[in-house]
Scaffold this motif. Structure first.
Motif, mmCIF file in Angstrom:
data_model
loop_
_atom_site.group_PDB
_atom_site.id
_atom_site.type_symbol
_atom_site.label_atom_id
_atom_site.label_comp_id
_atom_site.label_asym_id
_atom_site.label_seq_id
_atom_site.Cartn_x
_atom_site.Cartn_y
_atom_site.Cartn_z
ATOM 1 N N ASP A 292 20.106 31.256 -15.945
ATOM 2 C CA ASP A 292 20.477 31.757 -17.275
ATOM 3 C C ASP A 292 21.486 30.843 -17.965
ATOM 4 O O ASP A 292 21.554 30.813 -19.197
ATOM 5 C CB ASP A 292 21.065 33.161 -17.160
ATOM 6 C CG ASP A 292 20.021 34.194 -16.738
ATOM 7 O OD1 ASP A 292 18.813 33.883 -16.834
ATOM 8 O OD2 ASP A 292 20.420 35.287 -16.278
ATOM 9 N N ARG A 293 22.267 30.130 -17.183
ATOM 10 C CA ARG A 293 23.289 29.244 -17.753
ATOM 11 C C ARG A 293 22.981 27.790 -17.434
ATOM 12 O O ARG A 293 23.866 26.983 -17.177
ATOM 13 C CB ARG A 293 24.671 29.625 -17.190
ATOM 14 C CG ARG A 293 25.152 30.967 -17.720
ATOM 15 C CD ARG A 293 26.186 31.583 -16.806
ATOM 16 N NE ARG A 293 26.684 32.838 -17.341
ATOM 17 C CZ ARG A 293 26.010 33.987 -17.285
ATOM 18 N NH1 ARG A 293 24.813 34.031 -16.721
ATOM 19 N NH2 ARG A 293 26.526 35.094 -17.803
ATOM 20 N N SER A 294 21.717 27.471 -17.427
ATOM 21 C CA SER A 294 21.281 26.136 -17.005
ATOM 22 C C SER A 294 21.890 25.026 -17.854
ATOM 23 O O SER A 294 22.210 23.954 -17.335
ATOM 24 C CB SER A 294 19.751 26.052 -17.039
ATOM 25 O OG SER A 294 19.261 26.324 -18.347
ATOM 26 N N ASP A 295 22.067 25.252 -19.149
ATOM 27 C CA ASP A 295 22.635 24.196 -19.999
ATOM 28 C C ASP A 295 24.054 23.847 -19.554
ATOM 29 O O ASP A 295 24.412 22.671 -19.434
ATOM 30 C CB ASP A 295 22.633 24.648 -21.465
ATOM 31 C CG ASP A 295 21.225 24.731 -22.031
ATOM 32 O OD1 ASP A 295 20.311 24.132 -21.428
ATOM 33 O OD2 ASP A 295 21.037 25.410 -23.056
ATOM 34 N N ASP A 296 24.885 24.877 -19.310
ATOM 35 C CA ASP A 296 26.251 24.630 -18.853
ATOM 36 C C ASP A 296 26.260 24.000 -17.466
ATOM 37 O O ASP A 296 27.058 23.102 -17.174
ATOM 38 C CB ASP A 296 27.042 25.939 -18.816
ATOM 39 C CG ASP A 296 27.357 26.463 -20.216
ATOM 40 O OD1 ASP A 296 27.325 25.643 -21.155
ATOM 41 O OD2 ASP A 296 27.611 27.671 -20.363
ATOM 42 N N VAL A 297 25.362 24.477 -16.597
ATOM 43 C CA VAL A 297 25.307 23.969 -15.225
ATOM 44 C C VAL A 297 24.909 22.497 -15.223
ATOM 45 O O VAL A 297 25.494 21.677 -14.510
ATOM 46 C CB VAL A 297 24.338 24.806 -14.374
ATOM 47 C CG1 VAL A 297 24.104 24.153 -13.018
ATOM 48 C CG2 VAL A 297 24.870 26.220 -14.189
ATOM 49 N N ILE A 298 23.894 22.144 -16.005
ATOM 50 C CA ILE A 298 23.440 20.749 -16.068
ATOM 51 C C ILE A 298 24.567 19.848 -16.563
ATOM 52 O O ILE A 298 24.788 18.752 -16.040
ATOM 53 C CB ILE A 298 22.202 20.638 -16.982
ATOM 54 C CG1 ILE A 298 20.988 21.287 -16.305
ATOM 55 C CG2 ILE A 298 21.906 19.173 -17.311
ATOM 56 C CD1 ILE A 298 19.773 21.398 -17.213
ATOM 57 N N GLN A 299 25.295 20.337 -17.561
ATOM 58 C CA GLN A 299 26.366 19.539 -18.136
ATOM 59 C C GLN A 299 27.476 19.268 -17.119
ATOM 60 O O GLN A 299 28.089 18.205 -17.105
ATOM 61 C CB GLN A 299 26.938 20.265 -19.361
ATOM 62 C CG GLN A 299 27.890 19.427 -20.191
ATOM 63 C CD GLN A 299 28.308 20.169 -21.447
ATOM 64 O OE1 GLN A 299 28.371 21.401 -21.466
ATOM 65 N NE2 GLN A 299 28.589 19.434 -22.509
ATOM 66 N N ARG A 300 27.698 20.224 -16.237
ATOM 67 C CA ARG A 300 28.818 20.110 -15.306
ATOM 68 C C ARG A 300 28.431 19.562 -13.937
ATOM 69 O O ARG A 300 29.183 18.825 -13.321
ATOM 70 C CB ARG A 300 29.481 21.471 -15.134
ATOM 71 C CG ARG A 300 30.744 21.407 -14.300
ATOM 72 C CD ARG A 300 31.505 22.715 -14.329
ATOM 73 N NE ARG A 300 32.758 22.610 -13.597
ATOM 74 C CZ ARG A 300 33.591 23.616 -13.394
ATOM 75 N NH1 ARG A 300 33.298 24.812 -13.883
ATOM 76 N NH2 ARG A 300 34.711 23.437 -12.712
ATOM 77 N N TYR A 301 27.227 19.932 -13.432
ATOM 78 C CA TYR A 301 26.874 19.613 -12.044
ATOM 79 C C TYR A 301 25.698 18.646 -11.902
ATOM 80 O O TYR A 301 25.466 18.128 -10.815
ATOM 81 C CB TYR A 301 26.529 20.901 -11.279
ATOM 82 C CG TYR A 301 27.652 21.896 -11.233
ATOM 83 C CD1 TYR A 301 28.691 21.753 -10.321
ATOM 84 C CD2 TYR A 301 27.677 22.984 -12.103
ATOM 85 C CE1 TYR A 301 29.729 22.674 -10.278
ATOM 86 C CE2 TYR A 301 28.709 23.913 -12.064
ATOM 87 C CZ TYR A 301 29.734 23.748 -11.148
ATOM 88 O OH TYR A 301 30.751 24.655 -11.103
ATOM 89 N N GLY A 302 24.920 18.435 -12.954
ATOM 90 C CA GLY A 302 23.777 17.540 -12.841
ATOM 91 C C GLY A 302 22.476 18.240 -13.166
ATOM 92 O O GLY A 302 22.432 19.435 -13.482
#
Length: 555
Positions: free
Chosen positions: A208-218
């Motif tokens: 659900d928070r993939s955009d934030d996760v991608i930005q922070r973790y890859g």
């Protein structure tokens, strides 16, 4: 062995009164004869001079207890006597005050909880070796991942760690990377991931928070999340949900002695588990890694704290990824300094990787059959691992061994392997063959651990925490964001950096106050250094190779 049980520095774990018929030492002034008669020490006394008898060649063959933590191998074709040899070793170690853990593949090993029946073949073998045969029984605790034939064994998802869980789920490299990200998100957001429903909720949270996760973790592929979710369903259908959860196993419960100072033999019911080989192998590797992490460094004791028999060892190494093999090799090499010996039980020595095989100092080789080229290669490989005896050819002897015979080479004082000898294995003193269901229930009812693990514990964890976040109102959500939840800080920064403030009554934005301008300036400065901060965080060790997290591992 004296009742004090101090010889090798094995910790005494005292139990509460009434916790079991063998869990406590007899009170001061009470003789051993006042203990239940079936538990009074008998002829199978503790080994003398720090050795336990394995069998007899031209001379008695012994396992030196001080070197029992140098690991070992019991190999041989089906039906050649491996299980009986394992039972003889377990009985001898128990008599020496050493706790044992062994998987019971066919149910035969459960008989160690009942006295032997004096079968003619065992009485005759005892006479040939020159020892008395007198039936004996041993303190036993039964365990079962499925909770049917013993105390349930559970581990949390966090304890398993992403590497073992990825192997259990049969994930590819990309999916394993996604799982690693999910574990990191759980760490950073203080989300305890204890069971399968917690892991599902965590994966949905990450999606659900993939955009934030991608930005922070890859990079993060939602298709991989879907694949992991499907594999979790398969795992649940196989009964793994009974293993992943709480109360988690306390490994110190494996290291116990009865009132006579004999080590407890922990038997894992593995007949059903063998239909799920990945679960079996992953569980045993997890247990090894947990022992390594939990037990303190003790160096070389007079005898081990625990000896671990890994039956059907090929299941561990089949199709195992290289990082897992490297980790197993490292644990096997280092765990002896924790007072733990690891013995692999398998049909073919080639089932054990050469790097691991080279660390196994105590060897018992039963007969092998050479019907195929691979079998012939296995015979040669097995023969080459021994210190050769000039009186016979080892490779020929392996093919000629009768049931109950084996080639034995144990480490001598100084750590040098003895010359291989053709040996008649000593008879076990307990029952050979499985207990009846009624007998097993009787042993389980008398267990000092009865009630400790029997009921599943479902405390508040990731599933409940994330469900509350979905249901909370705007004010509560703001509070959760300020407490550090994923998306909270990033979301606030996004608003401030965009120049957001309180909405004006006319639908536009109110002019920013001086305080808001200061906050915006600080936020912009923070954003410029964000990449540096993230790079530093990435260098932090998330968890060791075989699972577990830094800090509180059972939070």
């Amino acid at each position: 062995m004296a009742g004090e049980g101090k010889g090798g520095g094995i910790p005494r774990i005292k139990l509460k009164p009434g916790s079991g018929p063998w869990g406590e030492r007899a009170p001061a002034g009470e003789s051993a004869a006042s203990a239940p008669p079936e538990l009074t020490p008998r002829a199978a006394a503790a080994p003398q001079d720090g050795r336990l008898l394995i069998g007899k060649s031209g001379k008695p063959e012994y396992l030196t207890l001080k070197l029992a933590n140098r690991h070992g191998l019991v190999a041989g074709a089906t039906g050649t006597g491996k299980t009986v040899t394992l039972q003889v070793l377990a009985e001898g170690l128990s008599n020496a005050g050493v706790s044992v853990f062994a998987a019971d593949i066919k149910g035969d090993l459960s008989g160690v909880a009942a006295p032997g029946q004096g079968k003619e073949v065992f009485v005759k073998r005892a006479a040939e070796i020159g020892i008395p045969y007198q039936p004996d029984r041993f303190p036993v605790v039964f365990w079962d991942i499925f909770g049917e034939q013993g105390h349930p064994i559970r581990a949390t998802v966090t304890e398993m760690g992403p590497l073992l869980l990825s192997r259990l789920l049969e994930l590819n490299d990309t999916q394993e990377g996604v799982l690693n990200i999910a574990f990191r998100v759980a760490d950073d957001n203080n989300l305890p991931v204890l069971d399968l429903k917690d892991l599902r909720a965590l994966l949905q949270f990450v999606s659900d928070r993939s955009d934030d996760v991608i930005q922070r973790y890859g990079n993060l592929a939602k298709a991989s999340i879907g694949a992991i979710q499907r594999q979790l369903l398969v795992l649940e259908n196989q009964g793994a949900d009974k293993f992943l959860g709480e109360p988690a196993l306390e490994l110190t419960d494996f290291i116990r002695q009865d009132r006579d100072g004999r080590g407890v033999i922990n038997i894992l019911a593995a007949d059903k588990l063998m239909t799920r080989p990945r679960l079996y192998a992953s569980f045993l590797v997890w247990m090894l890694s947990e022992l390594f992490e939990t037990l303190p460094e003790v160096g070389d004791l007079d005898k081990p704290k625990l000896v671990f028999f890994f039956d059907e060892a090929h299941l561990l190494f089949n199709d195992a990824p290289k990082p897992l093999l490297d980790a197993v090799q490292q644990v096997v090499r280092l765990i002896r300094s924790k007072g733990v010996g690891v013995y692999f039980v398998t049909q073919n020595p080639l089932d054990v990787p050469e790097a691991v095989l080279g660390q196994l100092g105590n060897k018992v080789q039963h007969a092998l059959r050479a019907f195929t080229p691979r079998d012939q290669k296995a015979v040669r490989a097995a023969a080459e691992t021994f210190r050769q005896n000039p009186t016979f050819r080892t490779d020929e002897a392996i093919l000629e061994l009768a049931v109950g015979e084996a080639l034995v080479s144990m480490l001598e004082p100084g750590g040098v392997p003895s010359v291989v000898e053709r040996t008649r294995i000593a008879p076990p003193m307990a029952q050979v063959g499985p207990l009846t269901e009624a007998e097993r229930r009787e042993v389980m009812a008398a267990s000092p651990l009865r009630g400790k693990y029997d009921q599943t514990l479902d405390r508040e964890s990731a599933y409940e925490m994330l469900a509350k976040r979905k249901d909370m109102g705007a004010e509560a959500a703001q509070g959760a964001a300020e407490s550090g939840g994923l998306g909270g800080l990033l979301g606030q920064l996004g608003t401030v950096l965009a120049g957001g403030g309180a909405a004006s009554g006319k639908g536009g934005r109110a002019k920013m106050s001086m305080t808001e301008l200061v906050i915006r300036s600080a936020a912009q400065s923070f954003a410029r250094s964000a990449s540096t901060q993230i790079a530093r965080e990435a260098g932090r060790i998330i968890r060791n190779t075989l699972g577990g997290v830094s800090g509180d591992r059972r939070r």
